[in-house]
Scaffold this active site. Structure first.
Site, PDB file in Angstrom:
ATOM      1  N   THR A 334     -17.697   8.527 -16.668  1.00  0.00           N
ATOM      2  CA  THR A 334     -17.098   9.399 -15.649  1.00  0.00           C
ATOM      3  C   THR A 334     -16.197  10.440 -16.311  1.00  0.00           C
ATOM      4  O   THR A 334     -15.859  10.336 -17.497  1.00  0.00           O
ATOM      5  CB  THR A 334     -16.244   8.603 -14.637  1.00  0.00           C
ATOM      6  OG1 THR A 334     -15.047   8.171 -15.285  1.00  0.00           O
ATOM      7  CG2 THR A 334     -17.002   7.393 -14.101  1.00  0.00           C
ATOM      8  N   CYS A 335     -15.775  11.442 -15.519  1.00  0.00           N
ATOM      9  CA  CYS A 335     -14.968  12.532 -16.057  1.00  0.00           C
ATOM     10  C   CYS A 335     -13.483  12.203 -16.092  1.00  0.00           C
ATOM     11  O   CYS A 335     -12.667  13.040 -16.455  1.00  0.00           O
ATOM     12  CB  CYS A 335     -15.211  13.801 -15.242  1.00  0.00           C
ATOM     13  SG  CYS A 335     -16.948  14.251 -15.237  1.00  0.00           S
ATOM     14  N   ASP A 336     -13.110  10.991 -15.712  1.00  0.00           N
ATOM     15  CA  ASP A 336     -11.714  10.578 -15.694  1.00  0.00           C
ATOM     16  C   ASP A 336     -11.296  10.143 -17.103  1.00  0.00           C
ATOM     17  O   ASP A 336     -11.963   9.315 -17.716  1.00  0.00           O
ATOM     18  CB  ASP A 336     -11.557   9.408 -14.705  1.00  0.00           C
ATOM     19  CG  ASP A 336     -10.116   8.984 -14.539  1.00  0.00           C
ATOM     20  OD1 ASP A 336      -9.245   9.461 -15.297  1.00  0.00           O
ATOM     21  OD2 ASP A 336      -9.863   8.168 -13.640  1.00  0.00           O
TER      22      ASP A 336
END
Ligand SMILES: *Cc1c(COP(=O)(O)O)cnc(C)c1O
Length: 411
Positions: A334-336
């Site tokens: 994910t982009c987190d």
């Protein structure tokens, strides 16, 4: 345990091995690998060794194949915390005894459990919840209502402290026992020392406190439920064998001298942790960091902020890997930026894009915590015949016959 092991490894023989699956499927999405034989064996070991009744804590892994494997190990009681868990267990295992062990329940969940699902035991830690259970079941001692008071424990040494959220302080717990006694066909006192608790003495202290509360209440108690928290092995963590915990609990329980009282436990992690793993693929390497296709929003939640270290190994079907090993950090898909797993994950130094990594001991609090965040929810689940990636500490050869017996009875 050689006999058991041989049978677990060979039963059912139709299941594939992880390496063979990866070589054929070359999975580009995470692959959850479930080891039903390992779960059955762990459940049978617990049932055979624990000096009382074993309830499986469903939240730990509610996968239907897991529930069936736990049942095959001889577990007949299930600790549920929601209407969803109750309905799931009832639909899969019609004969199961279900206990509603969450101290704060929706009114509708209580009604459904009592009226439609045959649940008789409910936990509480406040007078409000006691009144709620009475109102929604419309039942009391005459109808077979079971009431369990959850006792708060002081913060302990468990990896996951659970002291902050639930439980009545000793004085309040004694008052609740007194209030619940006339309304209950079965009155219990329960607690949870915290998850992954490595110290058998935590149960001795909790049982001593439970004894003091019961004396203060001055009423008879039918069940003492010592909760979950039983630990499993992780890299660098070798817990004492389960037998050490059982011996401590049995001695402390007997010291309470409660005539006619039964002893229960609600293990989750100890039954299922070894029964699950995930195979991830390396999508990019940046020096000591590997970008892989599953992470903290997937099956690897506990490898993120909680900082659990999991066993891992390289799977490279097409050739050999470097003998030299290095420590790696993993990043999830994910982009987190919180989707980072510090490990360390010790893997061959030449690991590269396209390689697979199997990460183990994820049968507990793994797959059930995954989300669809950022669209990464395409994992596939397969059942495999492999052994757990870390073996539990042996419960002791003397108990092998007992485990065999438990498996035979459960079959
Ligand atoms: C989570 C939970 C368990 C299981 O705990 P483990 O540490 O996985 O053994 C048992 N009882 C209750 C009430 C729980 O909340």
């Amino acid at each position: 345990m050689d006999l058991l092991r041989a049978r677990a490894a060979g039963a059912p023989p139709s299941l594939p091995a992880v390496d063979a699956l990866v070589a054929v499927a070359r999975p580009e999405e995470p692959m959850h690998c479930l080891r039903p034989a390992a779960i059955t064996e762990a459940a049978a070991g617990f049932v055979a060794g624990f000096p009382g009744e074993t309830l499986y804590a469903v939240k730990c892994n509610p996968e239907p194949a897991v529930l069936r494997a736990v049942w095959a190990g001889g577990v007949r009681h299930f600790d549920c915390a929601s209407a969803g868990e109750v309905a799931l267990v009832r639909s899969l295992l019609p004969e199961a005894a279900i206990h509603f062990m969450h101290p704060v329940k929706a009114r509708s969940a209580i009604r459904e459990a009592w009226q439609r699902q045959g649940v008789r035991d409910f936990v509480l830690d406040t007078p409000e919840e006691l009144a709620k259970i009475g109102a929604e079941t419309g039942a009391g001692a005459a109808e077979g209502l079971g009431l369990f008071v959850r006792l708060a424990l002081p913060k302990g040494v468990a990896r996951y402290d659970l002291s902050g959220k639930f439980g009545a302080e000793p004085e309040a717990a004694a008052a609740l026992l007194r209030a619940a006694r006339p309304r209950a066909a079965r009155l219990g006192l329960c607690f949870h020392v915290g998850s992954q608790c490595l110290d058998p003495l935590a149960w001795r202290r909790a049982l001593a406190l439970a004894g003091a509360v019961i004396r203060a209440a001055g009423v008879a108690v039918d069940v003492i439920d010592v909760g979950g928290g039983f630990p499993v092995a992780y890299p660098g963590v070798t817990p004492p064998p389960l037998g050490a915990f059982f011996a401590e609990i049995e001695a402390a329980f007997e010291a309470l001298a409660l005539p006619g009282a039964a002893l229960w436990a609600e293990p989750g992690r100890a039954l299922v942790a070894g029964g699950g793993s995930v195979v991830v693929q390396v999508q990019q390497r940046r020096d000591g960091a590997l970008y892989v296709n599953d992470g903290v929003y997937g099956m690897l939640s506990d490898a993120g902020a909680p900082g659990f270290v999991f066993p891992c190994r390289l799977i490279r079907p097409d050739g050999p890997a470097a003998a030299e090993q290095e420590d790696f950090v993993l990043f999830g898909p994910t982009c987190d930026s919180a989707d980072r797993m510090a490990g360390p994950f010790r893997l061959p130094a030449d690991i590269r894009e396209g390689d697979w990594i199997e990460i183990g001991q994820l049968g507990a609090y793994g797959a059930c915590l995954r989300t669809a965040f950022n669209g990464f929810d395409r994992a596939r689940m397969v059942e495999v015949r492999d052994r757990p990636m870390l073996e539990a500490t042996e419960i002791g050869l003397a108990e092998e016959a007992l485990v065999e017996e438990t498996l035979a009875e459960a079959a």
